[in-house]
Design an enzyme around this catalytic site. Structure first.
Site, PDB file in Angstrom:
ATOM      1  CE  LYS A 277       6.468 -40.438  -3.768  1.00  0.00           C
ATOM      2  NZ  LYS A 277       7.591 -40.234  -4.698  1.00  0.00           N
ATOM      3  NE  ARG A 351      16.247 -46.613  -5.187  1.00  0.00           N
ATOM      4  CZ  ARG A 351      16.679 -45.633  -5.981  1.00  0.00           C
ATOM      5  NH1 ARG A 351      17.970 -45.429  -6.160  1.00  0.00           N
ATOM      6  NH2 ARG A 351      15.816 -44.854  -6.600  1.00  0.00           N
TER       7      ARG A 351
HETATM    8  N1  BES Z   1       7.137 -44.631  -6.118  1.00  0.00           N
HETATM    9  C1  BES Z   1       8.118 -43.699  -6.501  1.00  0.00           C
HETATM   10  C2  BES Z   1       8.337 -43.620  -8.005  1.00  0.00           C
HETATM   11  C3  BES Z   1       7.196 -43.110  -8.829  1.00  0.00           C
HETATM   12  C4  BES Z   1       7.198 -41.823  -9.314  1.00  0.00           C
HETATM   13  C5  BES Z   1       6.173 -43.947  -9.206  1.00  0.00           C
HETATM   14  C6  BES Z   1       6.175 -41.360 -10.097  1.00  0.00           C
HETATM   15  C7  BES Z   1       5.145 -43.488 -10.007  1.00  0.00           C
HETATM   16  C8  BES Z   1       5.145 -42.190 -10.456  1.00  0.00           C
HETATM   17  C9  BES Z   1       9.462 -44.045  -5.860  1.00  0.00           C
HETATM   18  O1  BES Z   1       9.388 -44.663  -4.622  1.00  0.00           O
HETATM   19  C10 BES Z   1      10.211 -42.773  -5.675  1.00  0.00           C
HETATM   20  O2  BES Z   1       9.760 -41.966  -4.913  1.00  0.00           O
HETATM   21  N2  BES Z   1      11.327 -42.611  -6.377  1.00  0.00           N
HETATM   22  C11 BES Z   1      12.124 -41.445  -6.264  1.00  0.00           C
HETATM   23  C12 BES Z   1      13.559 -41.874  -6.157  1.00  0.00           C
HETATM   24  C13 BES Z   1      14.502 -40.760  -5.804  1.00  0.00           C
HETATM   25  C14 BES Z   1      14.217 -40.244  -4.432  1.00  0.00           C
HETATM   26  C15 BES Z   1      15.902 -41.271  -5.911  1.00  0.00           C
HETATM   27  C16 BES Z   1      11.885 -40.609  -7.510  1.00  0.00           C
HETATM   28  O3  BES Z   1      11.730 -41.166  -8.585  1.00  0.00           O
HETATM   29  O4  BES Z   1      11.796 -39.392  -7.373  1.00  0.00           O
HETATM   30 MN    MN Z   2       9.268 -43.277  -3.031  1.00  0.00          MN
END
Ligand code: BES
Ligand code: MN
Ligand code: ZN
Length: 496
Positions: A277, A351
């Site tokens: 991230k 997931r």
């Molecule tokens: N934990 C995150 C989602 C999230 C985003 C929670 C913002 C709280 C605030 C999750 O694991 C994630 O990183 N999701 C990705 C999925 C993508 C890579 C398909 C996302 O939402 O960007």
């Molecule tokens: Mn994630």
């Protein structure tokens, strides 16, 4: 906090502060307000006429009684129009006044409950709202500063009412318990990642189990390997913290049947893995165990209120970090269900761990599944931080969850589950499923990915990525963890 219910004359008691509701519709003072006005020689009516004292919704006006009444101060709470005052709104009004009372260091307060009621039937609901609001506003975020700030809180609440004392007391207990479960979830979410590892999360779950006599068990890495939990293990590869699969069983029935299972994402820190991230706001990803926190908060409520329903909590927990053996984009892993998954994006880890948790919950006898997860940024794009997003494979269970959310006063909105969305998950050339089929419809495909593992067991998915965490204070408490969906899950279990 202490609660007491009393009948009789609130004006006859030597009290520090009393709280009285005011409706806009009452052009002439009635009941208690009329009595107060009389003792103040008609001054109250004058204040209202001159608009120094307002009954508009959420307005709080304090008056000092200067020896004219036994109580030192009266806090009038504006409630707006009688016909418009709902459970949600009165809870908000109670929260506003509770905040003022705490700030003014009123540690012992008496509420004239009956002045808040819109009709005979409102008593139970509004008493619950009162206790829930006071409990929620009493939450303080733990800090790790050398010098702790001192904050005051309401310590003793006496509720005066002519209604049935037991009924009101019971309603207060329910409301207060709901707030306690929510505050527990908030505290778990707010804890820094180094204070809330999978091991710490398991210890917190065990505390709840011990407190209420629930079954507690946890799978360690070795057992996961034997069982074949390849998806959870794959995410855990990148971290030095041992992963945990935490299980709590609340037995509310003689037989272990009709089991309602709550599955909560317990990612104690999500850096994204190799698909890392951006640094900006990454610290907030300590909240990625929000689903687990919600489930544990609900278990706290269920343990305290003891409904006659079987409830099982299943919490997969790990960190999503980077090291030399971390999961890589393009890797193919085999889940507990046997389904293979191509990992296109290591940041779509929630997931993966939930896939194994859902399969495991089914193996343990789950008949109904509700998973709760801070799963996607996409749900924030769709619904902002306002509403939790839902995906389902079962109309009836979905209806129950929506009703529970309505009753609990939490926003929940359903997303579609049409076949083409499911098709998007099958876009891997080498594995059964693709964990990241793209940005479009991201919260729907993420939810439906988990649904693949629920198979034909009734299942509802709740994406709380936007609602579990708030960047600003609200009437109910400070920014940070919100405890979203604790009360919805608790209500669902109690209604089941
Ligand atoms: N934990 C995150 C989602 C999230 C985003 C929670 C913002 C709280 C605030 C999750 O694991 C994630 O990183 N999701 C990705 C999925 C993508 C890579 C398909 C996302 O939402 O960007
Ligand atoms: Mn994630
Ligand atoms: Zn995550």
């Amino acid at each position: 906090m202490q609660y007491k219910v009393k009948d009789g004359d609130i004006l006859g008691k030597k009290l520090g502060a009393i709280v009285v509701g005011l409706f806009e519709d009452d052009k002439k003072p009635e009941g208690l307000v009329k009595e107060i006005d009389k003792k103040l020689d008609g001054y109250l009516v004058e204040l209202v006429a001159e608009k120094q004292l307002s009954a508009s919704f959420k307005k709080v006006n304090k008056i000092h009684t200067l020896g004219k009444l036994e109580a030192k101060a009266i806090y009038f709470v504006g409630l707006g129009k009688k016909a418009e005052l709902t459970f949600d709104k009165v809870r908000e009004a109670f929260a506003v006044v509770a905040k003022v009372l705490a700030k003014e260091e009123q540690e012992e307060v008496a509420f004239a409950l009956d002045t808040f009621l819109t009709g005979e039937n409102a008593g139970e609901l509004f008493a619950k709202a009162l206790a829930e609001a006071i409990g929620l506003t009493s939450y303080r975020t733990e800090t790790y500063k050398q010098k702790k700030e001192s904050t005051s809180a309401i310590e003793k609440v006496v509720v005066y009412t002519e209604l049935n004392q037991d009924m009101v007391e019971e309603a207060l207990t329910v409301g207060y318990t709901y707030s306690a479960g929510t505050n527990l979830a908030r505290a778990l979410v707010n804890a820094p990642g180094n204070y809330m590892t999978p091991t710490d999360l398991a210890a917190k779950a065990k505390e709840i189990a011990d407190r209420y006599g629930m079954d507690y068990s946890v799978l360690e890495r070795e057992e996961m390997k034997k069982l074949g939990m390849g998806a959870l293990l794959a995410v855990a590869e990148g971290s030095d913290q041992p992963p945990k699969m935490i299980v709590l069983k609340y037995r509310g029935k003689e037989k272990w049947e009709n089991v309602l299972s709550f599955v909560g994402k317990g990612l104690t820190f999500d850096a994204g893995g190799i698909s890392i991230k951006p640094a900006l706001n990454m610290h907030e990803m300590k909240m990625d165990m929000g689903g687990a926190a919600t489930v544990l908060g609900a278990m706290e409520v269920i343990g305290a209120l003891k409904p006659d329903v079987n409830v099982m909590a299943v919490i997969p927990s790990t960190e999503n970090l980077i090291n030399g053996s971390a999961l890589k984009p393009g890797d193919v892993i085999t889940s507990l269900s046997g389904r293979t998954i191509e990992v296109r994006n290591t940041d779509a880890e929630g997931r993966l761990i939930l896939a194994d948790a859902v399969t495991y919950a089914k193996q343990l006898g789950a008949d109904y599944l509700v998973d709760v997860a801070t799963l996607t940024g996409a749900v924030i794009v769709a619904l902002a931080g306002v509403s939790t997003g839902a995906v389902t494979n079962d109309e009836e269970l979905m209806e129950d969850v929506l009703l529970a959310a309505g009753e609990a006063g939490e926003y929940l909105w359903r997303l579609p589950n049409f076949e083409p969305y499911k098709e998007m998950l099958r876009s891997s050339d080498v594995a059964d499923l693709n964990n990241s089929p793209g940005r479009e419809g991201g919260s729907i495909t993420a939810g439906l990915f988990i649904g693949e593992f629920a198979e034909d067991t009734p299942w509802v998915h709740l994406d709380i990525a936007g609602t579990a965490w708030s960047r600003s204070d609200s009437v109910f408490g400070p920014k940070g963890g919100t405890g979203a969906m604790v009360r919805t899950l608790a209500t669902l279990a109690r209604n089941f």
